[in-house]
Design an enzyme around this catalytic site. Structure first.
Site, PDB file in Angstrom:
ATOM      1  N   LYS A  70       0.832  -1.212   0.000  1.00 49.92           N
ATOM      2  CA  LYS A  70       0.000   0.000   0.000  1.00 49.92           C
ATOM      3  C   LYS A  70       0.858   1.250   0.000  1.00 49.92           C
ATOM      4  CE  LYS A  70      -4.348  -1.671   1.976  1.00 49.92           C
ATOM      5  NZ  LYS A  70      -5.270  -1.585   3.110  1.00 49.92           N
ATOM      6  N   LYS A 120      -7.954 -11.998  -9.347  1.00 55.13           N
ATOM      7  CA  LYS A 120      -9.082 -12.136  -8.426  1.00 55.13           C
ATOM      8  C   LYS A 120     -10.196 -11.139  -8.741  1.00 55.13           C
ATOM      9  CE  LYS A 120      -8.496 -11.309  -4.028  1.00 55.13           C
ATOM     10  NZ  LYS A 120      -8.265 -11.293  -2.582  1.00 55.13           N
ATOM     11  N   LYS A 172     -12.803  -5.252  -6.114  1.00 57.26           N
ATOM     12  CA  LYS A 172     -13.436  -3.954  -6.263  1.00 57.26           C
ATOM     13  C   LYS A 172     -12.539  -2.992  -7.039  1.00 57.26           C
ATOM     14  CE  LYS A 172     -15.983  -0.584  -3.841  1.00 57.26           C
ATOM     15  NZ  LYS A 172     -15.437   0.647  -3.347  1.00 57.26           N
TER      16      LYS A 172
HETATM   17  P1  AMP Z   1     -11.751  -7.379   0.458  1.00 51.79           P
HETATM   18  O1  AMP Z   1     -12.686  -6.294   0.881  1.00 51.79           O
HETATM   19  O2  AMP Z   1     -11.477  -7.424  -1.004  1.00 51.79           O
HETATM   20  O3  AMP Z   1     -10.493  -7.418   1.280  1.00 51.79           O
HETATM   21  O4  AMP Z   1     -12.489  -8.745   0.764  1.00 51.79           O
HETATM   22  C1  AMP Z   1     -12.979  -9.118   2.016  1.00 51.79           C
HETATM   23  C2  AMP Z   1     -13.031 -10.632   2.081  1.00 51.79           C
HETATM   24  O5  AMP Z   1     -13.811 -11.166   0.997  1.00 51.79           O
HETATM   25  C3  AMP Z   1     -11.668 -11.301   1.935  1.00 51.79           C
HETATM   26  O6  AMP Z   1     -11.008 -11.440   3.147  1.00 51.79           O
HETATM   27  C4  AMP Z   1     -12.026 -12.668   1.344  1.00 51.79           C
HETATM   28  O7  AMP Z   1     -12.418 -13.547   2.370  1.00 51.79           O
HETATM   29  C5  AMP Z   1     -13.225 -12.377   0.496  1.00 51.79           C
HETATM   30  N1  AMP Z   1     -12.871 -12.186  -0.930  1.00 51.79           N
HETATM   31  C6  AMP Z   1     -12.551 -11.027  -1.551  1.00 51.79           C
HETATM   32  N2  AMP Z   1     -12.347 -11.211  -2.865  1.00 51.79           N
HETATM   33  C7  AMP Z   1     -12.550 -12.538  -3.093  1.00 51.79           C
HETATM   34  C8  AMP Z   1     -12.519 -13.358  -4.265  1.00 51.79           C
HETATM   35  N3  AMP Z   1     -12.261 -12.853  -5.457  1.00 51.79           N
HETATM   36  N4  AMP Z   1     -12.789 -14.678  -4.123  1.00 51.79           N
HETATM   37  C9  AMP Z   1     -13.085 -15.197  -2.911  1.00 51.79           C
HETATM   38  N5  AMP Z   1     -13.132 -14.478  -1.781  1.00 51.79           N
HETATM   39  C10 AMP Z   1     -12.877 -13.170  -1.859  1.00 51.79           C
END
Ligand code: AMP
Ligand code: TRP
Length: 344
Positions: free
Chosen positions: A118, A204, A207
């Protein structure tokens, strides 16, 4: 005396208020939370204090916090079965962060992968100053966990290093002062639950994907969901088979499996001899069947801020009761004199 053997396990997890949740968040996180609330004592935090460690717009943070709360409830988090709260509403997270920070070696924070990524991104983007909150992010996260004396912490792969730090700090505190914290275990969803971008199946679903067609959001309209799935990138063959060489179609098979509960083999059989177009249509129907009731519920909740706030208030009160128990021990052990409540 605490009868730990008779007590339900305590689960704590948190997520940043990112606004719209995508299918990856649903499959990799929220779905597990909804299951865990049935068997464990669950605390789910929306970590707005972590959200300000990167440049942000306060009005967006406020809106995103409501949106996340409404989406979690729409997915099935039940205020009668778990405590959903906003991190900044519970006194103690920042206070415990401070006590833990004083035990945490600076070098360990500077070596954290997420901090390096970051801060590198911020400097590359021309940001001259990086707030020290970014460096302390993992300590605040350790405080989120330890303040509830959690047994189990559901997190994604990328948060494993942070969870290790929380465990280290629990042990350090226990050794330096006296046994106080439980050393929490990570709960990482089974592999195969990693959902990839529809536009680039090597990356992946996220967002931060620049391509708006890459992610399926649970509050997208049915038309938008269908359009995104129908234009998902696939290979030039046409057999619906799961294979590492066919990442696009394999990702769609995983999505179909996750939303319909069917196994890969069942899906392959059902679509043997069918074209990708037919399969994409079926995936669209299945995703819409899953997400549409969630979107409708979400919209209803977003029209009722008073109800959302009442749920979050109740969650924060339950969280506060547990946090207070930990903090009174921590402050006493730290040697802080409580002249307000007095010494007993
Ligand atoms: P984030 O806000 O992107 O950090 O996502 C929060 C949580 O969602 C993560 O800790 C993962 O458990 C799950 N997550 C996010 N993106 C994915 C993805 N593409 N596939 C599976 N789980 C995901
Ligand atoms: N850092 C986590 C993430 O980005 C969010 C988080 C903050 C968290 N505090 C936590 C997760 C405590 C689990 C437990 O996903």
């Amino acid at each position: 005396m605490e009868e730990t053997s008779l007590k339900r396990k305590v689960v704590l997890t948190c997520a940043q208020p990112t606004g719209k949740l995508h299918l990856g968040n649903y499959i990799g996180a929220v779905r597990q939370w909804v299951e865990l609330q049935e068997s464990c004592e669950c605390f789910f935090g929306i970590v707005d204090m972590h959200a300000i460690t990167m440049p942000y717009v306060p009005a967006d943070l406020r809106k995103n916090t409501y949106m996340c709360a409404a989406q979690y409830l729409a997915c099935g988090l039940d205020p009668d079965k778990c405590s959903l709260f906003i991190q900044s509403n519970v006194i103690g997270h920042a206070e415990l962060n401070w006590v833990l920070a004083c035990l945490c070696p600076l070098g360990q924070l500077e070596r954290m992968t997420q901090f390096k990524d970051k801060s590198r991104k911020l400097s590359a983007g021309g940001d001259v100053s990086i707030g020290s909150g970014l460096l302390f992010y993992p300590v605040l996260m350790a405080a989120d966990i330890l303040i509830y004396n959690a047994d189990i912490v559901p997190v994604g792969e990328d948060q494993k290093q942070h969870l290790e730090l929380a465990r280290d700090l629990a042990v350090k505190f226990n050794n330096f002062y006296s046994p106080t914290f439980n050393v929490p275990e990570a709960y990482i969803p089974k592999t195969g639950a990693r959902i990839m971008s529809l536009q680039n199946p090597e990356a992946k679903m996220s967002k931060s994907d620049k391509n708006a067609l890459g992610s399926l959001y649970m509050i997208d309209s049915p038309d938008v969901l269908r359009k995104k799935i129908m234009s998902a990138v696939t290979d030039s063959e046409s057999s619906v088979k799961f294979s590492p060489e066919k990442k696009g179609i394999s990702n769609l098979i995983s999505i179909m499996g996750a939303v319909s509960g069917k196994s890969v083999a069942e899906i392959e059989n059902e679509f043997a001899g069918k074209q990708y177009g037919d399969f994409k249509k079926a995936v669209s129907d299945a995703v819409i069947a899953k997400f549409d009731p969630i979107r409708v519920k979400y919209e209803e909740l977003m029209r009722d801020k008073a109800y959302l706030e009442s749920v979050l208030k109740r969650g924060a009160e339950a969280a506060q009761r547990r946090a207070d128990r930990t903090m009174s021990k921590v402050y006493r052990k730290a040697g802080f004199v409580d002249a307000v409540r007095g010494s007993k």
